[in-house]
Design a protein around this motif. Structure first.
Motif, short mmCIF file in Angstrom:
data_model
loop_
_atom_site.label_atom_id
_atom_site.label_comp_id
_atom_site.label_asym_id
_atom_site.label_seq_id
_atom_site.Cartn_x
_atom_site.Cartn_y
_atom_site.Cartn_z
N PRO A 134 -13.17 -20.85 -0.81
CA PRO A 134 -12.09 -20.61 -1.78
C PRO A 134 -10.73 -21.08 -1.28
O PRO A 134 -10.43 -21.04 -0.10
CB PRO A 134 -12.11 -19.09 -1.97
CG PRO A 134 -12.84 -18.54 -0.81
CD PRO A 134 -13.75 -19.62 -0.30
N ALA A 135 -9.92 -21.51 -2.24
CA ALA A 135 -8.53 -21.90 -2.00
C ALA A 135 -7.66 -20.98 -2.84
O ALA A 135 -8.11 -20.44 -3.85
CB ALA A 135 -8.30 -23.35 -2.40
N HIS A 136 -6.42 -20.78 -2.41
CA HIS A 136 -5.46 -19.99 -3.18
C HIS A 136 -4.39 -20.90 -3.74
O HIS A 136 -3.95 -21.84 -3.06
CB HIS A 136 -4.81 -18.92 -2.31
CG HIS A 136 -5.71 -17.81 -1.94
ND1 HIS A 136 -5.41 -16.90 -0.95
CD2 HIS A 136 -6.92 -17.43 -2.42
CE1 HIS A 136 -6.39 -16.02 -0.84
NE2 HIS A 136 -7.32 -16.33 -1.71
N VAL A 137 -3.98 -20.62 -4.96
CA VAL A 137 -2.90 -21.34 -5.60
C VAL A 137 -1.83 -20.33 -5.99
O VAL A 137 -2.11 -19.38 -6.72
CB VAL A 137 -3.38 -22.11 -6.85
CG1 VAL A 137 -2.20 -22.80 -7.54
CG2 VAL A 137 -4.47 -23.10 -6.50
N HIS A 138 -0.63 -20.52 -5.48
CA HIS A 138 0.52 -19.69 -5.84
C HIS A 138 1.23 -20.46 -6.96
O HIS A 138 1.93 -21.44 -6.69
CB HIS A 138 1.44 -19.50 -4.64
CG HIS A 138 0.75 -18.84 -3.48
ND1 HIS A 138 0.98 -17.55 -3.13
CD2 HIS A 138 -0.18 -19.31 -2.61
CE1 HIS A 138 0.23 -17.22 -2.08
NE2 HIS A 138 -0.48 -18.29 -1.76
N LEU B 112 -1.13 -15.55 -8.51
CA LEU B 112 -2.04 -16.02 -7.46
C LEU B 112 -3.39 -16.28 -8.09
O LEU B 112 -4.00 -15.40 -8.69
CB LEU B 112 -2.17 -14.97 -6.35
CG LEU B 112 -3.08 -15.37 -5.18
CD1 LEU B 112 -2.53 -16.59 -4.46
CD2 LEU B 112 -3.24 -14.21 -4.22
N LEU B 113 -3.83 -17.53 -7.95
CA LEU B 113 -5.14 -17.94 -8.47
C LEU B 113 -6.08 -18.18 -7.30
O LEU B 113 -5.66 -18.69 -6.26
CB LEU B 113 -5.03 -19.24 -9.26
CG LEU B 113 -4.02 -19.30 -10.40
CD1 LEU B 113 -3.94 -20.73 -10.93
CD2 LEU B 113 -4.41 -18.35 -11.50
N GLU B 114 -7.35 -17.84 -7.47
CA GLU B 114 -8.36 -18.23 -6.49
C GLU B 114 -9.23 -19.29 -7.15
O GLU B 114 -9.76 -19.08 -8.24
CB GLU B 114 -9.21 -17.05 -6.04
CG GLU B 114 -10.15 -17.46 -4.91
CD GLU B 114 -10.80 -16.27 -4.21
OE1 GLU B 114 -12.04 -16.24 -4.20
OE2 GLU B 114 -10.06 -15.42 -3.69
#
Length: 152
Positions: free
Chosen positions: A12-16, A3-5
Motif C-alpha cells: 500500500p501507498a498513502h496519498v495526502h 488521506l487515501l490508501e
C-alpha cells in the motif's frame, strides 16, 4: 486534507490529498529517499500550488508506508508511482492537467515515468545530479540523463 490508501504493486501507498476549491490542475509529488511528505520543500510547493488553485497529492511510496528506511529498487518505485498516479487520474484528479514531480528520489521517479503517467510537466526539487560518494569508492555516474530524458 484527505488521506487515501492506494494499493499499487509492492504494497500500500498513502496519498495526502489537498484539493483546491476550484482546481485548475493538479500536482502530484513524491518524497525523497530518506524522508516523507512533510519535508519543507514539498510543503512549500504544496502551499504555493494550493494558493494558485492547483490541487496537490503528496504520495508516500510503499516502502515508506511499510516502515522501511531503504528505498525499493527503481523498477518497484516506478511501478508503484505509476499505479498511484493512474488511480488518481481515474478518480480524485479526473480530468485535470497533471504536473508530476517530487524531491530527490521522488523527482527521479517522476522523470522516469512522466510520459507513462500522462504528466504535462515535471517539477524537480532537490535533484542531486551526483549521488553521494561512499568512502573509498569511485564516483557514481551523473543523474543528468534522467533529467534530459524527460519529454514533457
Amino acid at each position: 486534507m484527505t488521506l487515501l490508501e492506494v494499493d499499487p504493486p509492492h504494497g500500500p501507498a498513502h496519498v495526502h490529498l489537498h484539493p483546491a476549491d476550484e482546481p485548475a490542475a493538479a500536482l502530484v509529488l513524491g518524497h525523497g529517499a530518506g524522508g516523507g511528505v512533510a519535508s519543507r520543500d514539498l510543503v512549500a510547493a504544496k502551499d504555493a500550488a494550493l494558493s494558485e488553485g492547483i490541487s496537490v497529492a503528496l504520495v508516500e511510496q510503499p516502502y515508506l508506508v511499510a516502515g522501511r528506511r531503504s528505498p525499493a529498487p527503481a523498477r518497484q518505485l516506478d511501478a508503484a508511482w505509476t499505479a498511484v498516479v493512474e488511480h488518481l487520474r481515474d478518480g480524485e484528479l479526473r480530468g485535470m492537467s497533471l504536473v508530476v514531480g517530487g524531491r530527490s528520489l521522488g523527482a527521479r521517479v517522476a522523470c522516469r515515468t512522466a510520459e507513462a503517467t500522462g504528466g504535462v510537466a515535471v517539477l524537480c526539487l532537490a535533484f542531486p545530479l551526483q549521488p553521494p560518494r561512499r568512502q573509498g569508492s569511485t564516483p557514481s555516474p551523473s543523474r543528468l540523463p534522467e533529467l534530459e530524458a524527460v519529454t514533457v
